[in-house]
Design a protein around this motif. Structure first.
Motif, PDB file in Angstrom:
ATOM      1  N   PHE A   1      28.642  62.279 -10.100  1.00 38.91           N
ATOM      2  CA  PHE A   1      28.115  61.340  -9.252  1.00 38.91           C
ATOM      3  C   PHE A   1      26.424  61.033  -9.397  1.00 38.91           C
ATOM      4  O   PHE A   1      26.023  60.019  -9.064  1.00 38.91           O
ATOM      5  CB  PHE A   1      28.205  61.825  -7.746  1.00 38.91           C
TER       6      PHE A   1
ATOM      7  N   LYS B   1      28.352  59.183  -4.531  1.00 40.65           N
ATOM      8  CA  LYS B   1      29.554  60.024  -3.743  1.00 40.65           C
ATOM      9  C   LYS B   1      29.868  59.472  -2.393  1.00 40.65           C
ATOM     10  O   LYS B   1      30.848  59.337  -1.690  1.00 40.65           O
ATOM     11  CB  LYS B   1      29.484  61.619  -3.783  1.00 40.65           C
TER      12      LYS B   1
ATOM     13  N   GLU C   1      30.609  67.026  -8.698  1.00 37.06           N
ATOM     14  CA  GLU C   1      29.360  66.452  -8.005  1.00 37.06           C
ATOM     15  C   GLU C   1      28.414  65.979  -8.874  1.00 37.06           C
ATOM     16  O   GLU C   1      27.701  65.008  -8.700  1.00 37.06           O
ATOM     17  CB  GLU C   1      28.724  67.826  -7.398  1.00 37.06           C
TER      18      GLU C   1
END
Ligand code: HEC
Length: 119
Positions: free
Chosen positions: A38, A81, A35
């Protein structure tokens, strides 16, 4: 003898549960890292090139149809993302047939995502 076997069985259960638990923890950490990549900053030049595409090929429509996702230099890293998923995984965007990305534009977007250390 029977008691010993039951003990061994219980110890085995404990150990395997512990292993499952640590494996689970590890995978959580990996997801976190993915995560983060991104959100991480991209190479500024590559980012600018990618932004030109988001502006001319995506914002033109989002302005009218999806005003909550108008991409800017400021928010594009945060939306990276979702952009990656919509454009490269689900291939839903650009929506419809009116707007198409050239191979070069796909490559530029990919370079931007890659420069954020995302593979
Ligand atoms: C012709 C119109 C149109 C174009 C062109 C377009 N979009 Fe969209 N986009 C939409 C609409 C409408 C939605 C909201 C409804 C939906 O998700 O289908 C949306 C939603 C999205 C979302 C959010 C999806 C989610 O998870 O909620 C992302 C990300 C996105 N678009 C990215 C892009 C990118 C990147 C481009 C350019 C390469 C692009 N879009 C081009 C109309 C468009």
């Amino acid at each position: 003898m029977k008691k010993l076997l039951i003990h061994l069985f219980l110890i085995g259960l404990l150990v395997s549960n512990f292993q499952l638990f640590t494996a689970f923890k590890k995978s959580e950490i990996n997801v976190d890292l993915a995560e983060q990549s991104f959100v991480r900053k991209a190479d500024p030049e590559i980012k600018k090139e990618a932004f030109e595409i988001l502006k001319s090929k995506c914002n033109v429509c989002h302005k009218r149809k999806n005003p909550f996702k108008i991409f800017s230099l400021k928010n594009m890293d945060r939306h990276a993302k979702k952009i990656y998923k919509q454009v490269f995984v689900y291939r839903r965007m650009p929506k419809g047939d009116s707007v198409k990305l050239t191979d070069e534009e796909y490559q530029t977007l990919k370079n931007w995502l890659k420069s954020k250390n995302f593979k």
